[in-house]
Enzyme design. Structure first.
Site, PDB file in Angstrom:
ATOM      1  N   ASP A  86       0.816  -1.216   0.000  1.00 31.67           N
ATOM      2  CA  ASP A  86       0.000   0.000   0.000  1.00 31.67           C
ATOM      3  C   ASP A  86       0.849   1.266   0.000  1.00 31.67           C
ATOM      4  OD1 ASP A  86      -2.230  -1.753   0.301  1.00 31.67           O
ATOM      5  OD2 ASP A  86      -1.900  -1.767   2.465  1.00 31.67           O
ATOM      6  N   GLU A 125     -11.339   0.737  -3.486  1.00 29.68           N
ATOM      7  CA  GLU A 125     -10.670   1.261  -2.296  1.00 29.68           C
ATOM      8  C   GLU A 125      -9.448   2.060  -2.735  1.00 29.68           C
ATOM      9  OE1 GLU A 125      -9.919  -2.359  -0.186  1.00 29.68           O
ATOM     10  OE2 GLU A 125      -8.285  -2.974  -1.500  1.00 29.68           O
TER      11      GLU A 125
END
Length: 507
Positions: free
Chosen positions: A14, A173
């Site tokens: 991420d 997301e």
């Protein structure tokens, strides 16, 4: 010139990146590990050095008894008007941000935002701060929400509005908002963070939409490139370098026969712009070796061999502990040049914090070695080296007592199967023992000896037993660690480690 992906190896998923006067700064997720949110610095986007963490003290973060793959989810780092902002999610408590003027120093205590969701991001315009968040709509479907906040207090200003439900993929997301050439671009992750993962983008003339999906989506994904070394590519963040070139950081895995243990890693790919104004990666594919003309300078040679002699009074940034800052369980000053671990009743099977300090496994092919001074007095006392994924999947290679003799044992923990497979008796006069773990894509091999030259093989185990695809930890990766425990007994199990050396074979 060429560079190799991943640019940050081992469990570093991420990624988010920003640019400031001092260069580029990048953060990644850390989940149940502390310190939280690893922080990296680079002057060229290729060569990165870890300079610390954003969350380094209990007043910032509490992960006690966190579940596997719980804790700190995807962060975003941004630089605005002289201040660095890092915003993230503690999955058990909510979203918060921390700030600093000096990223090489300490970050503030958290400022909480009273809005549930994950993967928060920040965007500034006309003196206002807007937050984007992956959440669920009134029907329980995944969506991207946006609202204004006061960054000084975390207070939400005005209404919270759904601005996108993605571009047709599952699990939208990882939102990031950009304004480029007077156009608003909303980039998101879709497809789930496994083989179908992808980066998609949409644009609008308004910050609030409606957003038009890119006709070339996904703009980056290896879901249809099964022969590429990198897989599960997604969760991107855009950055413009000082020469006007555009890049994307993203996450990827390096599986072996559809399984991986290293976790999701950080990659970098150059971005091109289409004639109709869309950003995308060439061929929409992530490569393990990238040839570019946009970079100036040299690619630093990766240091394949790292040896920590524990000559300093604080742990290097590469080390992690689990769920708690175990300051009472280790010392770098009790015995100069040695790391002391004070084991207690907790083990690697527990969700409570054990006396464990480790660093991420960065390559399948490696050699890890230490010299340990440990004098166990009972069969429950043990200390040594471990390969750790989560509380049900780990391999312990430790000194202990067996049949009244000092011994080295190999214990395998794979879900509900926990077994000591081999052990060797040690010379009673030997005080310091060398332990070594050699890894490759197929097996971990465990060696011990009274000198480095006479180490013998004790046992081996299959790498796939720690595969993330079959474990509790969908979001993390394996660690090579030092460990001590009294195995349920409140004994003072003290072990000294002279060094930790790791030699990686980069592929």
């Amino acid at each position: 010139m060429k560079y190799k992906n991943p640019i940050i190896r081992g469990f570093h998923p991420d990624p988010s990146v920003c640019k400031a006067e001092e260069g580029y700064f990048l953060v990644t997720s850390s989940f149940e590990y502390l310190p939280g949110v690893p922080l990296f610095h680079s002057k060229d986007l290729i060569n990165w050095k870890q300079i610390g963490h954003c969350l380094t003290r209990p007043s910032q973060i509490d992960l006690k008894n966190s579940k596997c793959s719980g804790g700190i989810f995807a962060p975003t780092i941004r630089y605005h008007e002289g201040t660095f902002y890092m915003i993230t999610t503690n999955i058990a408590k909510g979203n918060f941000l921390v700030t600093t003027k000096d990223p090489f120093g300490q970050w503030s205590d958290p400022i909480w935002i009273n809005r549930m969701g994950i993967d928060p991001s920040l965007y500034w315009e006309d003196g206002k701060t807007y937050m984007q968040l992956a959440t669920r709509d009134e029907e329980g479907l995944n969506a991207i929400e946006q609202f204004e906040i006061d960054v000084a207090t975390g207070e939400i200003v005005g209404e919270c509005n759904i601005i996108s439900r993605g571009c047709g993929g599952r699990d939208v997301e990882g939102p990031h908002m950009y304004k480029i050439n007077n156009t608003y671009y909303l980039m998101v992750a879709e497809g789930g963070t496994r083989e179908g993962h992808m980066v998609t983008v949409m644009k609008s003339n308004s910050l609030w939409g409606p957003f038009e999906p890119c006709p070339y989506n996904p703009i980056l994904s290896n879901r249809d490139y099964g022969r590429e070394a990198l897989q599960s590519v997604g969760h991107g963040d855009l950055i413009e370098d000082n020469s006007g070139n555009w890049w994307m950081v993203a996450l990827a895995t390096r599986p072996v026969k559809h399984k991986h243990v290293l976790g999701r890693e950080t990659i970098l790919m150059p971005v091109i712009w289409t004639e109709d104004g869309w950003p995308m990666v060439k061929d929409r594919c992530a490569l393990s070796e990238v040839e570019v003309e946009e970079l100036n300078g040299e690619i630093s040679e990766t240091d394949n061999c790292v040896k920590d002699d524990f000559e300093v009074t604080s742990l290097a940034p590469c080390y992690s502990m689990m769920r708690e800052f175990i300051n009472d369980k280790y010392s770098l000053t009790e015995r100069k040049g040695w790391l002391c671990l004070n084991g207690d009743k907790y083990t690697l099977n527990d969700l409570e914090a054990s006396a464990f300090i480790g660093r991420r496994q960065e390559e399948y092919d490696f050699v890890a070695e230490t010299k340990i001074d440990f004098k166990p007095t009972a069969p429950n006392e043990e200390a040594g080296l471990v390969i750790y994924l989560d509380n049900e999947h780990h391999m312990e290679f430790v000194l202990t007592i067996r049949s009244g003799e000092k011994a080295v044992i190999l214990r395998k923990n794979v879900a509900d199967i926990k077994i000591e497979t081999e052990w060797v008796k040690l010379d009673k006069e030997a005080e310091e023992i060398y332990l070594c773990i050699k890894g490759d894509k197929r097996e971990y091999h465990f060696y011990c000896g009274t000198t480095k030259e006479n180490m013998k093989l004790v046992g081996s185990t299959m790498v796939k037993h720690l595969a993330i695809e079959g474990a509790n930890s969908a979001f993390t990766g394996t660690f090579i660690g030092m460990y001590a425990s009294g195995n349920g007994k409140d004994m003072h199990t003290k072990a000294y480690f002279d060094y930790l050396g790791i030699e990686n074979k980069h592929i």
